[in-house]
Scaffold this active site. Sequence first.
Site, PDB file in Angstrom:
ATOM      1  N   ASP A  67       0.815  -1.213   0.000  1.00 32.97           N
ATOM      2  CA  ASP A  67       0.000   0.000   0.000  1.00 32.97           C
ATOM      3  C   ASP A  67       0.848   1.262   0.000  1.00 32.97           C
ATOM      4  O   ASP A  67       2.063   1.217   0.169  1.00 32.97           O
ATOM      5  CB  ASP A  67      -0.956   0.002   1.200  1.00 32.97           C
ATOM      6  CG  ASP A  67      -0.308  -0.502   2.485  1.00 32.97           C
ATOM      7  OD1 ASP A  67       0.905  -0.262   2.653  1.00 32.97           O
ATOM      8  OD2 ASP A  67      -0.999  -1.125   3.314  1.00 32.97           O
ATOM      9  N   ASN A 136      -7.708  -4.050  14.721  1.00 39.64           N
ATOM     10  CA  ASN A 136      -9.031  -4.487  14.261  1.00 39.64           C
ATOM     11  C   ASN A 136      -8.914  -5.592  13.219  1.00 39.64           C
ATOM     12  O   ASN A 136      -9.869  -5.889  12.508  1.00 39.64           O
ATOM     13  CB  ASN A 136      -9.836  -3.310  13.717  1.00 39.64           C
ATOM     14  CG  ASN A 136      -9.173  -2.633  12.520  1.00 39.64           C
ATOM     15  OD1 ASN A 136      -8.111  -3.067  12.057  1.00 39.64           O
ATOM     16  ND2 ASN A 136      -9.796  -1.575  12.014  1.00 39.64           N
ATOM     17  N   HIS A 138      -7.190  -5.610  10.495  1.00 39.41           N
ATOM     18  CA  HIS A 138      -7.045  -5.240   9.084  1.00 39.41           C
ATOM     19  C   HIS A 138      -5.699  -5.720   8.563  1.00 39.41           C
ATOM     20  O   HIS A 138      -4.720  -5.793   9.302  1.00 39.41           O
ATOM     21  CB  HIS A 138      -7.242  -3.735   8.861  1.00 39.41           C
ATOM     22  CG  HIS A 138      -6.118  -2.855   9.313  1.00 39.41           C
ATOM     23  ND1 HIS A 138      -6.218  -2.014  10.398  1.00 39.41           N
ATOM     24  CD2 HIS A 138      -4.866  -2.655   8.822  1.00 39.41           C
ATOM     25  CE1 HIS A 138      -5.090  -1.346  10.545  1.00 39.41           C
ATOM     26  NE2 HIS A 138      -4.247  -1.721   9.607  1.00 39.41           N
ATOM     27  N   GLU A 143      -9.819  -2.572   5.691  1.00 46.82           N
ATOM     28  CA  GLU A 143     -10.484  -2.411   6.975  1.00 46.82           C
ATOM     29  C   GLU A 143     -11.640  -3.405   7.122  1.00 46.82           C
ATOM     30  O   GLU A 143     -12.056  -4.032   6.143  1.00 46.82           O
ATOM     31  CB  GLU A 143     -11.011  -0.980   7.096  1.00 46.82           C
ATOM     32  CG  GLU A 143      -9.938   0.095   6.988  1.00 46.82           C
ATOM     33  CD  GLU A 143      -9.101   0.234   8.248  1.00 46.82           C
ATOM     34  OE1 GLU A 143      -9.287  -0.565   9.187  1.00 46.82           O
ATOM     35  OE2 GLU A 143      -8.258   1.151   8.291  1.00 46.82           O
TER      36      GLU A 143
END
Length: 249
Positions: A67, A136, A138, A143
């Site tokens: 990313d 979380n 991800h 997400e």
Amino acid sequence: MRVLVCKDYDGMSKKAAEMIAAQIVLKPNSILGLATGSTPVGMYRDLVKKYNDNIVDFSDVMSFNLDEYYKLPISNDQSYDYFMKENLFNHVNIKPENTHLPNGMADDIEKECMNYEASIDAAGGIDVQVLGIGRNAHIGFNEPDTKFAKRTHVVELTESTIEANARFFKSREDVPKKAVSMGIGSILKSKKILLLASGEEKADAVYNTVYGDITPEVPGSILQLHKDTIVIVDEAAASKLNPKDYKLV
């Protein structure tokens, strides 16, 4: 999915570096999928040491990063392009033309996403993909509730991810609100995946990734279905796992 538990962060980093180095020795023109953030820094440090000790040669290696922030110039010291040069690329003999990151500054960002995905496929696909994992769960910047089939795409970052990344910027307001990320579908095409995690704050994410229902609410859970995923964690991140389900290394 195999789970390897190391004593601490340094042990996790060394084990991951050993596996990457072994891959390059086995296949000198390996295609590596690379990650950023604090988790893989130690792995890169150990890979640089292996390069300096003439254990591993990056001259034929190609890399694709997961990313990059959207509309953050690569000259910015928080860009992932900058991170990779500082932590790995400038310290080994990988060819600059063989290193690839999404171009978050592209005018036509949708076209950039398609081209990035096509470039990975044209190279022959990723041999080993390195992943970190968020609190979380991800992976990349995918997400919770990201569709599993998603390929490289533009992501709106959640408040929790912005908060987690704020420590790298002068202020929370400076954190980009979007990023370009390989999708979960892109990640799953990798031949092998190394998922790294350290620290007690990642224990829930690791637990849900290993044991949880496979659901977009826990992006890491999809790795249960991948044919060759190795989870490498320290004792703190493994604290909620059943000892019978992992190997101490």
